[in-house]
Design an enzyme around this catalytic site. Structure first.
Site, PDB file in Angstrom:
ATOM      1  N   CYS A 253       0.795  -1.203   0.123  1.00  0.00           N
ATOM      2  CA  CYS A 253       0.141  -0.068   0.036  1.00  0.00           C
ATOM      3  C   CYS A 253       0.832   1.151   0.146  1.00  0.00           C
ATOM      4  O   CYS A 253       0.392   2.489  -0.115  1.00  0.00           O
ATOM      5  CB  CYS A 253      -0.886   0.034   1.251  1.00  0.00           C
ATOM      6  SG  CYS A 253      -0.320  -0.410   2.714  1.00  0.00           S
ATOM      7  N   SER A 547      10.079  51.454  47.933  1.00  0.00           N
ATOM      8  CA  SER A 547       9.540  51.910  46.589  1.00  0.00           C
ATOM      9  C   SER A 547      10.342  52.469  45.746  1.00  0.00           C
ATOM     10  O   SER A 547      10.333  52.390  44.402  1.00  0.00           O
ATOM     11  CB  SER A 547       8.684  53.141  47.153  1.00  0.00           C
ATOM     12  OG  SER A 547       7.535  52.456  47.987  1.00  0.00           O
ATOM     13  N   ASP A 550      12.676  50.149  44.191  1.00  0.00           N
ATOM     14  CA  ASP A 550      12.054  49.127  43.205  1.00  0.00           C
ATOM     15  C   ASP A 550      11.917  50.117  41.951  1.00  0.00           C
ATOM     16  O   ASP A 550      12.121  49.702  40.979  1.00  0.00           O
ATOM     17  CB  ASP A 550      10.528  48.681  43.566  1.00  0.00           C
ATOM     18  CG  ASP A 550      10.635  47.703  44.492  1.00  0.00           C
ATOM     19  OD1 ASP A 550      11.791  47.221  44.925  1.00  0.00           O
ATOM     20  OD2 ASP A 550       9.477  47.228  45.260  1.00  0.00           O
ATOM     21  N   THR A 598      17.184  53.120  52.900  1.00  0.00           N
ATOM     22  CA  THR A 598      17.006  54.267  53.903  1.00  0.00           C
ATOM     23  C   THR A 598      15.695  53.533  54.871  1.00  0.00           C
ATOM     24  O   THR A 598      15.175  54.435  55.728  1.00  0.00           O
ATOM     25  CB  THR A 598      16.582  55.695  53.376  1.00  0.00           C
ATOM     26  OG1 THR A 598      15.383  55.533  52.589  1.00  0.00           O
ATOM     27  CG2 THR A 598      17.595  56.146  52.591  1.00  0.00           C
ATOM     28  N   THR A 599      15.543  52.512  54.904  1.00  0.00           N
ATOM     29  CA  THR A 599      14.569  51.681  55.885  1.00  0.00           C
ATOM     30  C   THR A 599      15.081  50.198  56.317  1.00  0.00           C
ATOM     31  O   THR A 599      15.892  49.724  55.465  1.00  0.00           O
ATOM     32  CB  THR A 599      13.131  51.564  55.312  1.00  0.00           C
ATOM     33  OG1 THR A 599      13.328  50.892  54.165  1.00  0.00           O
ATOM     34  CG2 THR A 599      12.579  53.021  55.129  1.00  0.00           C
ATOM     35  N   HIS A 723       2.633  36.819  53.220  1.00  0.00           N
ATOM     36  CA  HIS A 723       2.918  37.854  52.340  1.00  0.00           C
ATOM     37  C   HIS A 723       1.522  38.137  51.640  1.00  0.00           C
ATOM     38  O   HIS A 723       0.988  39.180  51.249  1.00  0.00           O
ATOM     39  CB  HIS A 723       4.035  38.011  51.532  1.00  0.00           C
ATOM     40  CG  HIS A 723       5.368  38.709  52.012  1.00  0.00           C
ATOM     41  ND1 HIS A 723       5.885  38.019  53.312  1.00  0.00           N
ATOM     42  CD2 HIS A 723       5.986  39.849  51.863  1.00  0.00           C
ATOM     43  CE1 HIS A 723       6.909  39.096  53.735  1.00  0.00           C
ATOM     44  NE2 HIS A 723       6.991  39.826  52.706  1.00  0.00           N
TER      45      HIS A 723
END
Lengths: 882, 91
Positions: A253, A547, A550, A598-599, A723
């Site tokens: 075939c 902040s 980031d 600063t933290t 969190h």
């Protein structure tokens, strides 16, 4: 099934049941055999088949009146010798393949009883092939030959059975139905003890096999297109096509059905065919041929023509051809019902098509492929690799045979290195489950034995961290042409910006970019990027809390890789190493990022995370990638000496939460533990002092360092459900992150220390150890307790005492949030917390209901638990979890 | 339970003969018959057929045939032909 049973006599059912019982017994006995036992049986079977190749070929011809005895004998030899050559060294019992680097082993499990249908076109070779495969794989087979090939198949089965049993195979391993009916087949196909149907036969039988509901290997029909492209070796191509199409009178075939020939070579190719014994039909002969060998009602080939010689077909049609004509070639102008010869023809009649372009040639090949041959075989003759590639992409065929004969090429092992077979899988296009050249592995259940592997872990920190009082002086050592300081208004007001400027090398051009003291927005980030571009910054100093740092991380990302899509980069992921979205590695420009915190809480100066707010969409996204980590961190306590008490408390508890969550994280490692534990010890000792005596330099220094050390831990081990809860709650009710963490913390410790409702998959940990880790923390802090439970309780109590000392509210209710308001917010809080990626490293998987319960616990608030008094030495077992 | 029954050791080299002896013992048994298969590594179709007959006989007499020390390869054979439920097994 009931209808089938009703159609069979009791005697017939007893006969069929007897066959199945015999096969089932043989298959069961066979499971005890080793690879060596099996291989000892296979070889003499092969030799017996070779010995009887010609005898079986004659029987087949006498019975079926199809094909050529010499070719049938050759097929029998291929079915034995070539198949043996392929299987002889293959492992098919016990462990068959090993992948030591993946810890995976494949083990063979026989199928049991196989019900096998064999065709009229290749009757004995198919039986020989299947018998060898079955013995090699420890299966028993019940054969059901085509009704017109029963006797020769029965003989082939007998020869194989005798050879097999003589060399140790269980009796009854092969049986053959005598004078079977469709009802017999239907009964056996549905029998509960038949494990697999291997149907090599006509489309009806294959369909019946697949319709039975049993696992089946079925072989679809073919309609092999051939593209004879102008760059091909024409002499080789023409001989190959004649060899293939006349092999056993075209009964395989996979043999060629329509040859599509480039216009430029068409005439010379036909001349070559003619020179080698083909008869080229004129238009009238083609029309006559089509009407005779193809049933006009069905459009399929006439059974009477199958496997007949070219001269006999010519006689049947009424064509006048030379006595030694091998092949009838019929030019056609298209594909479809109006061109009858464009379908499968299992006899030496070949359609040819003249193509004016490559595109036309390929289009016609696609048409032929789809005119009943999807999934089977296609052939291309060309020296042009691009043509071969394009042809391969276009054809839906399990076998694409290149520059070789279709039929013998598809069988494998002669013209190429494909697996030798007598059963061609045609894939889904042909209604089959496989495109394989069916082989021993199709006769096995392959079990994967996967050993537990330990994922590679990592511990990454910024290149340089400068810490302790006046560490900012180290800025002098970083040369820069243009520096942009990213900061917030407060830092300017209290003089921190000036402090930083004093330590930047004097030759540096310094620009200050002041951003709002809030989580960075896209707009703010893009303004910062504009400033970086304007000043062509080669250094960025981020001076501020989380902040600001980031924001600077994201500005740097967009400055260096303007094409970076922040939304896409924030796509969720489960494992940092397997994430879908990758951060850009190609950078337009490059700037050093120096982070001065600063933290004493977020530790953003060393983390690979940055939170971005999209006010327009009203949501926050967290970016996470080690490429975001600052290049240099400066942990100088002079910048936190003036931190207000409340901020000292909130950020300090944030730091403690980082350390505790990293400690029990499923990604915790001895490397992260050392940082997490040290940070916890420092927080418990120095946070109350820093809170109560803000000017205590040692306490401020230690807390500033603790925040950085905890951040190193969670940068590598991540955080947890605390969190996730705090993010959701803080955002909804406008509560500072550290305070939100603090409100959840005692409840989360209790939650993680309990027996989880749902365990978190954690391949790197042996068993559940969160409670033991908490107990270890209690020991480190000298909290006492005899048992793990007592130690955990003491840790909870110590945490609550610390929170009380820091004047953290004891409950959410104390913040003035009404129960009704909290209840209204609850569905959204739970949804957001569950979507938060933070909990995915938590040791205990939180259910939605458990998240709600944790929120409510935090709402109701804490009450001091009883403290266990006794202080016991740590046991080896308790420490073994580290 | 089984200590009162008849105890037969099956020879690993002559499994069918051993099982035939068990059939004879079963014919006159009034309590369980214990067949010790510890020495049998492998069984063949004849042995399997004999075991099927043995199980049939035991069913007819309402006594139990207990197989002791059957290795797991033979146990799998019995499982595949659905004979395990017709015997009791002793480690």
């Amino acid at each position: 099934m009931a209808e089938i049973v009703a159609s069979l006599s009791e005697e017939r059912i007893a006969y069929l049941e007897g066959l199945v019982s015999q096969a089932r017994t043989a298959a069961a006995i066979f499971t005890q055999y080793t690879q060596e036992d099996v291989d000892r049986i296979v070889k003499p079977m092969v030799l017996a088949g070779l010995e009887q190749a010609q005898y079986l070929a004659r029987l087949a011809i006498e019975e079926t009146r199809l094909g050529v005895v010499e070719d049938k004998a050759l097929k029998n030899m291929v079915a034995t010798e070539f198949v043996y050559n392929y299987v002889k060294d293959k492992r098919t019992v016990g462990t068959i393949r090993e992948f030591p680097e993946r810890g995976v082993v494949e083990v063979a499990e026989p199928i049991g009883v196989i019900f096998s249908l064999t065709p009229i076109t290749n009757p004995t070779s198919t039986v020989l092939f299947k018998c060898i495969m079955a013995i090699k794989t420890r299966n028993a087979v019940i054969f059901s030959p085509h009704p017109s090939a029963g006797h020769c198949c029965y003989e082939a089965v007998r020869i194989m059975h005798e050879a097999a049993v003589k060399h140790g195979a269980p009796e009854g391993v092969f049986t053959c139905l005598e004078s079977q009916t469709l009802q017999d087949n239907a009964y056996l196909m549905r029998h509960k003890d038949v494990g697999l149907i291997d149907a090599t036969g006509g489309p009806g039988m294959v369909k019946a096999a697949y319709s039975s509901g049993k696992p089946a290997l079925g072989v679809g029909p073919g309609n092999t297109p051939v593209y004879l492209e102008k760059t091909a070796d024409l002499n080789m191509a023409v001989v190959d096509i004649i060899t293939s199409k006349t092999f056993d009178n075209g009964t395989i075939c996979a043999s060629e059905q329509t040859v599509v020939i480039d216009d430029e070579i068409y005439d010379s190719v036909l001349q070559k065919f003619s020179d080698l014994g083909a008869h080229i039909c004129n238009e009238k002969e083609t029309e006559l041929l089509g009407r005779t060998v193809i049933d006009p009602k069905t459009g399929y080939m006439q059974p009477l023509a199958v496997g007949q010689k070219a001269t006999d077909i010519a006689r049947m049609v009424g064509l006048s051809v030379k006595p030694n004509t091998k092949l009838l070639i019929a030019p056609i102008q298209g594909v479809g019902r109006e061109y009858p010869l464009s379908v499968e023809k299992l006899f030496p009649v070949l359609a040819v098509y003249r193509a004016k372009s490559v595109n036309e040639a390929l289009t016609v090949c696609v048409d032929v492929n789809h005119a009943g041959g999807i999934g089977h075989t296609a052939v291309v003759f060309s020296r042009n690799d691009e043509i071969i590639q394009k042809f391969s992409e276009l054809m839906n065929a399990g076998r694409i045979i290149v520059n070789s004969p279709g039929s013998i090429g598809a069988l494998g092992g002669v013209y190429n290195d494909m697996v030798p077979t007598f059963s061609f899988g045609c894939g889904t296009g042909g209604g089959n489950s496989t495109t394989d050249n069916v082989n021993v592995y199709n006769y096995l259940n392959i079990k994967r034995v996967a050993r537990r592997t330990q994922a590679h872990m990592w511990f990454r920190v910024p290149n340089q961290i400068y810490f302790n009082m006046n560490a900012v002086e180290n800025l002098r050592q970083f040369p820069s042409r243009s520096t942009v300081i990213i900061t917030n208004p407060a830092m300017e007001q209290i003089g921190h910006v000036d402090t930083v400027r004093r330590h930047i090398p004097p030759e540096t051009l310094v620009h200050v970019s002041v951003i709002p003291d809030a989580e960075p927005e896209v707009k703010v980030v893009m303004q910062g990027v504009e400033a970086l571009n304007f000043y062509k910054a080669d250094q960025i100093i981020a001076l501020g809390g989380g902040s600001v740092i980031d924001a600077a991380k994201i500005m740097k990302l967009k400055y260096e890789s303007p094409e970076a899509d922040l939304e896409e980069l924030a796509a969720p992921f489960l494992d940092l190493r397997k994430r879908v979205v990758q951060y850009p590695t190609e950078k337009v420009t490059k700037a050093r990022l120096i982070a001065i915190s600063t933290t004493s809480g977020t530790g953003s100066e060393v983390t690979p995370f940055a939170v971005l707010t999209n006010k327009q969409q009203g949501r926050k996204v967290t970016l996470a990638d080690y490429s975001l980590s600052p290049d240099v961190a400066i942990v100088d306590p002079q910048f936190v000496m003036s931190m207000p008490k409340g901020l000292t408390a909130d950020t300090g508890v944030d730091c403690l939460t980082h350390a505790l969550e990293a400690g029990v994280s499923i990604f915790a490692s001895p490397y992260t533990d050392s940082n997490a534990m040290q940070a916890i010890r420092m927080v418990f000792k120095f946070l109350p002092i820093a809170y109560e005596h803000p000017q205590d330099e040692e306490a401020r220094t230690m807390m500033h360092n603790a925040a950085c050390i905890a951040a190193i831990a969670f940068s590598n081990a991540s955080v947890g459900v605390n969190h996730a809860l705090a993010h959701a709650f803080g955002a909804r009710f406008g509560v500072a992150h550290g305070r939100a963490n603090a409100l959840m913390l005692p409840h989360v410790i209790a939650f993680n220390a309990g027996v989880p409702t749902k365990f978190m998959p954690s391949p790197n940990q042996r068993g559940y150890i969160a409670h033991k880790k908490y107990a270890m923390v209690a020991d480190l802090l000298g909290l006492g307790g005899k048992t793990i439970e007592e130690k955990v309780k003491n840790l909870e109590a110590a945490t609550e005492r610390l929170l009380d000392r820091l004047a953290i509210p004891r409950s959410i209710a104390e913040l003035g949030i009404s129960k009704e308001e909290f209840e209204r917010a609850m569905p959204e809080l739970v949804k957001i917390a569950f979507d938060d990626p933070s909990w995915r490293s938590n040791p205990r998987m939180p259910l939605l209901s458990e998240l709600a319960e944790l929120f409510w616990s935090a709402y109701r608030g804490r009450s001091l638990p009883t403290v266990a008094k006794a202080s016991q030495p740590q046991t080896a077992e308790e420490w073994s979890c580290v | 339970m089984t200590s009162n029954g008849e105890w037969l050791e099956i020879d690993g080299e002559r499994v069918v003969q051993g099982l035939q002896a068990a059939r004879e013992a079963l014919a006159s048994a009034h309590s369980d018959v214990v067949l010790d298969f510890s020495a049998v590594r492998r069984i063949d179709p004849n042995a399997l057929r004999t075991m099927e007959k043995l199980a049939g006989l035991a069913d007819g007499k309402a006594v139990k045939v207990v197989l002791r020390g059957v290795n797991v390869d033979i146990y799998k054979v019995l499982k595949l032909v659905k004979l395990t439920s017709r015997f009791s097994f002793l480690a």
